[in-house]
Design a protein around this motif. Structure first.
Motif, PDB file in Angstrom:
ATOM      1  N   UNK A  40       0.842  -1.204   0.000  1.00 26.83           N
ATOM      2  CA  UNK A  40       0.000   0.000   0.000  1.00 26.83           C
ATOM      3  C   UNK A  40       0.870   1.245   0.000  1.00 26.83           C
ATOM      4  N   UNK A  41       0.501   2.211  -0.830  1.00 26.04           N
ATOM      5  CA  UNK A  41       1.258   3.464  -0.924  1.00 26.04           C
ATOM      6  C   UNK A  41       0.577   4.598  -0.165  1.00 26.04           C
ATOM      7  N   UNK A  42      -0.567   4.298   0.407  1.00 24.43           N
ATOM      8  CA  UNK A  42      -1.278   5.278   1.229  1.00 24.43           C
ATOM      9  C   UNK A  42      -2.128   4.528   2.245  1.00 24.43           C
ATOM     10  N   UNK A  43      -2.211   5.049   3.443  1.00 23.39           N
ATOM     11  CA  UNK A  43      -2.985   4.403   4.490  1.00 23.39           C
ATOM     12  C   UNK A  43      -4.467   4.374   4.123  1.00 23.39           C
ATOM     13  N   UNK A 290      -1.845  15.093  -6.686  1.00 24.73           N
ATOM     14  CA  UNK A 290      -2.078  15.900  -5.493  1.00 24.73           C
ATOM     15  C   UNK A 290      -1.342  15.328  -4.285  1.00 24.73           C
ATOM     16  N   UNK A 291      -1.397  14.011  -4.122  1.00 28.28           N
ATOM     17  CA  UNK A 291      -0.767  13.352  -2.968  1.00 28.28           C
ATOM     18  C   UNK A 291       0.650  12.861  -3.263  1.00 28.28           C
ATOM     19  N   UNK A 292       1.167  13.210  -4.443  1.00 31.36           N
ATOM     20  CA  UNK A 292       2.547  12.925  -4.799  1.00 31.36           C
ATOM     21  C   UNK A 292       2.846  11.427  -4.712  1.00 31.36           C
ATOM     22  N   UNK A 293       1.975  10.628  -5.329  1.00 33.81           N
ATOM     23  CA  UNK A 293       2.123   9.177  -5.267  1.00 33.81           C
ATOM     24  C   UNK A 293       2.946   8.610  -6.410  1.00 33.81           C
ATOM     25  N   UNK A 294       3.183   9.394  -7.474  1.00 33.91           N
ATOM     26  CA  UNK A 294       3.991   8.895  -8.584  1.00 33.91           C
ATOM     27  C   UNK A 294       5.458   8.787  -8.161  1.00 33.91           C
ATOM     28  N   UNK A 295       6.146   7.821  -8.720  1.00 37.43           N
ATOM     29  CA  UNK A 295       7.570   7.647  -8.444  1.00 37.43           C
ATOM     30  C   UNK A 295       8.379   8.505  -9.413  1.00 37.43           C
ATOM     31  N   UNK A 296       8.948   9.569  -8.931  1.00 35.05           N
ATOM     32  CA  UNK A 296       9.778  10.437  -9.765  1.00 35.05           C
ATOM     33  C   UNK A 296      11.156   9.795  -9.962  1.00 35.05           C
ATOM     34  N   UNK A 297      11.904  10.243 -10.978  1.00 37.59           N
ATOM     35  CA  UNK A 297      13.267   9.708 -11.162  1.00 37.59           C
ATOM     36  C   UNK A 297      14.139   9.861  -9.928  1.00 37.59           C
TER      37      UNK A 297
END
Length: 390
Positions: A40-43, A290-297
Motif C-alpha cells: 500500500x502506498x497510502x494508508x 495531489x498526494x505525490x504518489x507517482x515515483x519520480x526519477x
C-alpha cells in the motif's frame, strides 16, 4: 457497489458489540483489493476520508456501524409511540430509562443494564464512540437530575422527583447564559420551595467547576431533529469531526514551487480534484499528483533503480515539480494549454504554478488552477496525452 449494503444489513439488525479487530481485518481486505495485493502506498484511513478532505471516499465500515447504532440511541432519546420495540428494550434497566442512558457515566450505567444484553451492547458501542472522539471522561449536562446513579442523593431524595415533575429534569436546565442560575431564579422559574435550597447546593457542588453549558457533537446529534437519510448524515458528521489535515502535503508543494498556497486556495484545489473531470482515470491521475504518489526519477534513484535525472530533458534532477512544471519539454505543453484557454474561453491565462490572481479570470467565475487541470474537453485531451510522467 453492493458490498456495503450487504454488510450494513446485519450490522443494523444484530445487537452485538463488534470488536475493533474485526473492522481492522476488514480494512486490510479493502487495502489488498485497492492495491491489488501490492504494498500500500497510502494508508486506508486517508483513502476513507471524504473527497472534500483529500480522500477517495472509501467506505469506513466501522463508522457506518456506529452510525447505524446511533439511530437506535437517537430513538431512545426521542421515543415515539409507534416504536414499541423501545418498551421491550427498556425492560430490566434498573433505575434508568433508555432516554437517559447515553448521558450517564458508562461505568455506572453498565451496572444498571448488565442483565439487558441488547442495551448493554449498544451502550458499549456508544462508549467506544465517545472515546474515539476524545470525550471519554466527558461530564454531560444532559444527564437527569432524578434517578442519576452518578449523583447518589437523586436516587433517594423525593425532592428531586418533585423537580423532575416541575420540568427541572436535566442538569442543563440549571444553566442560563452559560452559567448555573441562582436558586432564586430557579425557584421562580420552576416553582421550587425555599426548603429546597440545600438540594440546590448539593447539585451545584456535584457539577464540576467551570463546566459550561456546551454539548459534544455526539450529544447534539441525539437532540437535534434528523428526518431523512439518518445513517448517511451521521456518517458524514463523523467524518467531518476527525482531524483530517493535509498541511504536510501543502507544505511539500509550497517548498517545491517556492510560493505560499493560501488555505482557501488549497481547499479549492482539493475539492476540484474530483469535480473538474468526469473520467475516473483522469480523477485518479489528479489524486495521485495531489498526494505525490507517482515515483519520480529522484525517488527511483534512491531505490537504486536508475538515474535521478528527468526522463524528458535528461539534464536536471527529476523532482516532482520539475516533472510537472519546470521541465522545458513540459513548458511547451503548458504553452499549448494557454493557447487553448485563449481560443476557447476568450481570455489570457498567466502561466504560474500557483493560483492565478488575474482579475479577468476571477470575473469569469472560473477557478483555473494549474495543479488541478482544466475543465474543457479539449484541454483535458492535451493533459491526458502529456500527463504520464512515471
Amino acid at each position: 457497489m453492493n458490498i456495503l449494503p450487504r454488510l450494513m444489513y446485519p450490522l443494523q439488525m444484530l445487537p452485538n458489540s463488534i470488536p475493533n479487530s474485526w473492522f481492522a481485518n476488514l480494512d486490510k481486505m479493502f487495502t489488498q483489493f485497492i492495491w491489488q495485493g501490492k504494498k500500500a502506498r497510502m494508508k486506508i484511513s486517508k483513502l476513507q476520508r471524504a473527497r472534500d478532505q483529500g480522500g477517495l471516499g472509501v467506505p469506513n465500515v466501522q463508522l457506518y456501524y456506529w452510525a447505524a447504532q446511533m439511530r437506535y440511541i437517537y430513538e431512545w432519546v426521542n421515543p415515539e409511540p409507534t416504536n414499541t420495540w423501545i418498551d421491550m428494550e427498556s425492560w430490566n434497566c434498573g433505575l434508568l430509562t433508555l432516554k437517559n442512558c447515553p448521558f450517564i457515566t458508562y461505568k455506572k450505567v453498565k451496572l444498571e443494564v448488565q442483565n439487558n444484553f441488547i442495551v448493554r451492547n449498544t451502550l458499549n458501542t456508544w462508549n467506544k464512540m465517545m472515546s474515539c472522539f476524545g470525550f471519554k471522561n466527558h461530564f454531560s449536562l444532559l444527564a437527569p437530575i432524578w434517578k442519576n446513579p452518578d449523583f447518589v442523593p437523586s436516587c433517594h431524595d423525593a425532592v428531586y422527583k418533585f423537580w423532575h415533575e416541575k420540568g427541572l429534569d436535566r442538569l442543563v436546565k440549571l444553566y442560563e447564559g452559560g452559567a448555573v442560575e441562582s436558586f432564586e431564579a430557579l425557584k421562580s422559574k420552576y416553582s421550587l420551595l425555599q426548603s429546597h435550597f440545600f438540594r440546590y447546593l448539593q447539585i451545584r457542588h456535584y457539577i464540576p467547576k467551570n463546566r459550561h453549558a456546551q454539548n459534544t457533537f455526539l450529544e447534539d446529534l441525539l437532540i437535534q431533529p434528523i428526518s431523512k437519510r439518518f445513517i448517511s448524515q451521521i456518517y458524514k458528521t463523523f467524518g467531518l469531526n476527525f482531524n483530517h489535515s493535509t498541511d504536510n502535503i501543502r507544505k511539500q508543494w509550497q517548498n517545491d514551487i517556492g510560493e505560499q498556497i493560501e488555505e482557501k486556495v488549497w481547499t479549492s484545489i482539493i475539492k476540484n480534484t474530483h469535480r473538474i473531470l468526469s473520467c475516473n482515470t483522469d480523477r485518479e491521475t489528479q489524486f495521485k499528483i495531489l498526494h505525490r504518489l507517482h515515483c519520480t526519477p529522484l525517488l527511483r534513484s534512491r531505490f537504486g533503480l536508475g538515474s535521478p535525472n528527468c526522463i524528458k530533458c535528461c539534464s536536471e534532477i527529476g523532482t516532482y515539480t520539475h516533472m510537472v512544471w519546470k521541465c522545458c519539454k513540459i513548458q511547451h505543453f503548458w504553452s499549448d494549454v494557454k493557447e487553448e484557454v485563449a481560443t476557447l474561453l476568450g481570455y489570457g491565462l498567466e502561466l504560474t504554478p500557483s493560483h492565478p490572481q488575474n482579475t479577468t479570470t476571477q470575473a469569469a467565475g472560473t477557478n483555473l488552477t494549474l495543479w488541478t487541470y482544466k475543465q474543457h474537453k479539449n484541454i483535458n485531451k492535451l493533459l491526458h496525452r502529456n500527463a504520464n510522467f512515471e
